[in-house]
Motif scaffolding. Structure first.
Motif, PDB file in Angstrom:
ATOM      1  N   ASP A  39       1.129  -0.924   0.051  1.00  0.00           N
ATOM      2  CA  ASP A  39      -0.580  -0.270   0.181  1.00  0.00           C
ATOM      3  C   ASP A  39       0.534   1.390   0.297  1.00  0.00           C
ATOM      4  O   ASP A  39       2.289   1.492   0.274  1.00  0.00           O
ATOM      5  CB  ASP A  39      -1.188  -0.028   0.768  1.00  0.00           C
ATOM      6  CG  ASP A  39      -0.125   0.130   2.804  1.00  0.00           C
ATOM      7  OD1 ASP A  39       0.494   0.592   2.901  1.00  0.00           O
ATOM      8  OD2 ASP A  39      -0.712  -0.790   3.004  1.00  0.00           O
ATOM      9  N   ASP A  41       0.809   5.438   0.786  1.00  0.00           N
ATOM     10  CA  ASP A  41       0.351   6.236   2.528  1.00  0.00           C
ATOM     11  C   ASP A  41      -1.885   5.868   2.390  1.00  0.00           C
ATOM     12  O   ASP A  41      -2.502   6.567   2.646  1.00  0.00           O
ATOM     13  CB  ASP A  41      -0.050   7.508   1.228  1.00  0.00           C
ATOM     14  CG  ASP A  41       1.361   8.544   0.676  1.00  0.00           C
ATOM     15  OD1 ASP A  41       2.286   8.294   1.389  1.00  0.00           O
ATOM     16  OD2 ASP A  41       1.038   9.157  -0.174  1.00  0.00           O
ATOM     17  N   GLY A  42      -1.386   4.047   2.955  1.00  0.00           N
ATOM     18  CA  GLY A  42      -2.623   3.500   3.633  1.00  0.00           C
ATOM     19  C   GLY A  42      -3.829   3.747   2.602  1.00  0.00           C
ATOM     20  O   GLY A  42      -4.646   3.385   2.947  1.00  0.00           O
ATOM     21  N   LEU A  43      -3.337   3.251   1.333  1.00  0.00           N
ATOM     22  CA  LEU A  43      -4.108   3.404   0.085  1.00  0.00           C
ATOM     23  C   LEU A  43      -3.408   1.925  -0.865  1.00  0.00           C
ATOM     24  O   LEU A  43      -2.603   1.552  -1.072  1.00  0.00           O
ATOM     25  CB  LEU A  43      -4.080   4.206  -0.758  1.00  0.00           C
ATOM     26  CG  LEU A  43      -5.153   5.218  -0.271  1.00  0.00           C
ATOM     27  CD1 LEU A  43      -4.990   6.185  -1.833  1.00  0.00           C
ATOM     28  CD2 LEU A  43      -6.444   5.045   0.290  1.00  0.00           C
ATOM     29  N   PRO A  44      -4.289   0.923  -0.843  1.00  0.00           N
ATOM     30  CA  PRO A  44      -4.331  -0.300  -1.335  1.00  0.00           C
ATOM     31  C   PRO A  44      -3.501   0.027  -2.913  1.00  0.00           C
ATOM     32  O   PRO A  44      -3.302   1.160  -3.764  1.00  0.00           O
ATOM     33  CB  PRO A  44      -5.110  -0.582  -1.575  1.00  0.00           C
ATOM     34  CG  PRO A  44      -6.210  -0.447  -1.160  1.00  0.00           C
ATOM     35  CD  PRO A  44      -6.050   0.969  -0.402  1.00  0.00           C
ATOM     36  N   ALA A  47      -5.627   0.673  -5.625  1.00  0.00           N
ATOM     37  CA  ALA A  47      -6.197   1.172  -5.898  1.00  0.00           C
ATOM     38  C   ALA A  47      -5.341   3.240  -6.389  1.00  0.00           C
ATOM     39  O   ALA A  47      -5.846   4.085  -7.311  1.00  0.00           O
ATOM     40  CB  ALA A  47      -7.019   1.858  -4.339  1.00  0.00           C
ATOM     41  N   VAL A  48      -4.224   3.221  -6.257  1.00  0.00           N
ATOM     42  CA  VAL A  48      -3.060   4.191  -6.240  1.00  0.00           C
ATOM     43  C   VAL A  48      -2.958   4.063  -7.644  1.00  0.00           C
ATOM     44  O   VAL A  48      -3.143   4.994  -8.269  1.00  0.00           O
ATOM     45  CB  VAL A  48      -2.010   3.902  -5.555  1.00  0.00           C
ATOM     46  CG1 VAL A  48      -1.370   4.847  -5.617  1.00  0.00           C
ATOM     47  CG2 VAL A  48      -2.176   4.289  -3.896  1.00  0.00           C
ATOM     48  N   VAL A 121     -12.149  -1.440  -5.321  1.00  0.00           N
ATOM     49  CA  VAL A 121     -11.475  -0.373  -5.718  1.00  0.00           C
ATOM     50  C   VAL A 121     -13.342   0.203  -5.966  1.00  0.00           C
ATOM     51  O   VAL A 121     -14.135  -0.139  -6.855  1.00  0.00           O
ATOM     52  CB  VAL A 121     -10.962  -0.030  -6.502  1.00  0.00           C
ATOM     53  CG1 VAL A 121     -10.574   0.839  -6.889  1.00  0.00           C
ATOM     54  CG2 VAL A 121      -9.448  -1.059  -6.271  1.00  0.00           C
ATOM     55  N   ARG A 201      -7.746  11.240 -10.155  1.00  0.00           N
ATOM     56  CA  ARG A 201      -8.279  10.827  -8.720  1.00  0.00           C
ATOM     57  C   ARG A 201      -8.641  12.019  -8.225  1.00  0.00           C
ATOM     58  O   ARG A 201      -9.670  11.889  -6.983  1.00  0.00           O
ATOM     59  CB  ARG A 201      -6.102  11.161  -8.053  1.00  0.00           C
ATOM     60  CG  ARG A 201      -5.410  10.148  -8.842  1.00  0.00           C
ATOM     61  CD  ARG A 201      -4.336   9.956  -7.929  1.00  0.00           C
ATOM     62  NE  ARG A 201      -3.316   9.371  -7.682  1.00  0.00           N
ATOM     63  CZ  ARG A 201      -1.762   9.463  -8.399  1.00  0.00           C
ATOM     64  NH1 ARG A 201      -1.472  10.511  -8.588  1.00  0.00           N
ATOM     65  NH2 ARG A 201      -1.274   8.221  -8.540  1.00  0.00           N
ATOM     66  N   ALA A 205     -12.255  10.637  -5.798  1.00  0.00           N
ATOM     67  CA  ALA A 205     -12.063  10.676  -4.569  1.00  0.00           C
ATOM     68  C   ALA A 205     -13.432  11.370  -4.347  1.00  0.00           C
ATOM     69  O   ALA A 205     -14.109  12.107  -2.954  1.00  0.00           O
ATOM     70  CB  ALA A 205     -10.738  11.402  -3.791  1.00  0.00           C
TER      71      ALA A 205
END
Length: 235
Positions: A39, A41-44, A47-48, A121, A201, A205
């Motif tokens: 991951d 910054d805490g995102l899988p 998803a990034v 996602v 992105r 979001a």
């Protein structure tokens, strides 16, 4: 125009490698990312990378598919011969653009489906903004591809030019490393794929894309389209 578009679509279907590279490979790439437990910054990781993979689709068809095909038509004197028929070369190029744009958008929908169904996602929370950016990114890359096709004397040189542009554009889109330095990130905001990735992105979001990336994509589309129209060589 409809028959020309169907003909160009059939010709594309007969090129399984091109279809795999532009349509199936992005989904495979995202699936590989999804199978990783990393991951950022805490995102899988999946998803990034989803907006980056969508940018990859646009640049693949825009810079490595369309210009080679159009340049090969010129090199084989197909465009010149079409000028004496009711179809006309402009309609053939228009059909090429329609087919390419359609496949890019279908591949984008496929990537979203793989991310959602395979790895949970979330779909873009700002769907309208996402659709606007996806279309703008595709048209910007296709316009840049047409500019390459306009000046490249052969299909080989068109492919080489597209490949040379592919690497820096995808760097600023984050393909090689999603964590760009502040300077690279700032420069990337003014490149079409860097702007596209950031806007994608934002819309995923839930925010409406910032006006700057939309302006960059719009300016790229307009400038490259005008330049391609003025510089295009029919033989």
């Amino acid at each position: 125009m409809r028959m020309l578009t169907l003909t160009e679509a059939k010709l594309l279907i007969r090129e399984p490698l091109a279809l795999f590279w532009g349509l199936a490979f992005p989904m495979v790439l995202l699936a590989v990312m999804g199978l990783s437990s990393s991951d950022i910054d805490g995102l899988p990781l999946v998803a990034v990378y989803e907006p980056i993979v969508i940018a990859f689709i646009a640049v693949t068809f825009g810079l490595q598919g369309l210009p080679v095909q159009v340049a090969s038509y010129r090199e084989g004197r197909i465009l010149r011969r079409l000028a004496t028929t009711p179809a006309g070369p402009v309609r053939v190029i228009g059909a090429q653009l329609i087919v390419s744009l359609t496949v890019v958008l279908l591949a984008t929908a496929g990537v979203l489906a793989v991310g959602r169904l395979g790895f949970a996602v979330p779909l873009p929370r700002q769907a309208v903004g996402f659709a606007v950016v996806a279309v703008l990114a595709a048209t910007a890359m296709l316009a840049l591809g047409m500019l390459i096709a306009a000046v490249a004397p052969t299909a080989r040189s068109a492919g080489a030019a597209g490949t040379v542009l592919f690497f820096p554009l995808m760097y600023f889109a984050g393909l090689w490393t999603p964590r760009l330095s502040p300077t690279a990130r700032h420069v990337g905001e003014f490149t079409p794929l860097g702007a596209a990735t950031q806007a994608l992105r934002d819309s995923m979001a839930g925010a409406w894309p910032h006006p700057l990336p939309l302006a960059v994509l719009g300016a790229c589309t307009l400038a490259c389209s005008v330049a391609a129209a003025r510089l295009f060589r029919w033989e």
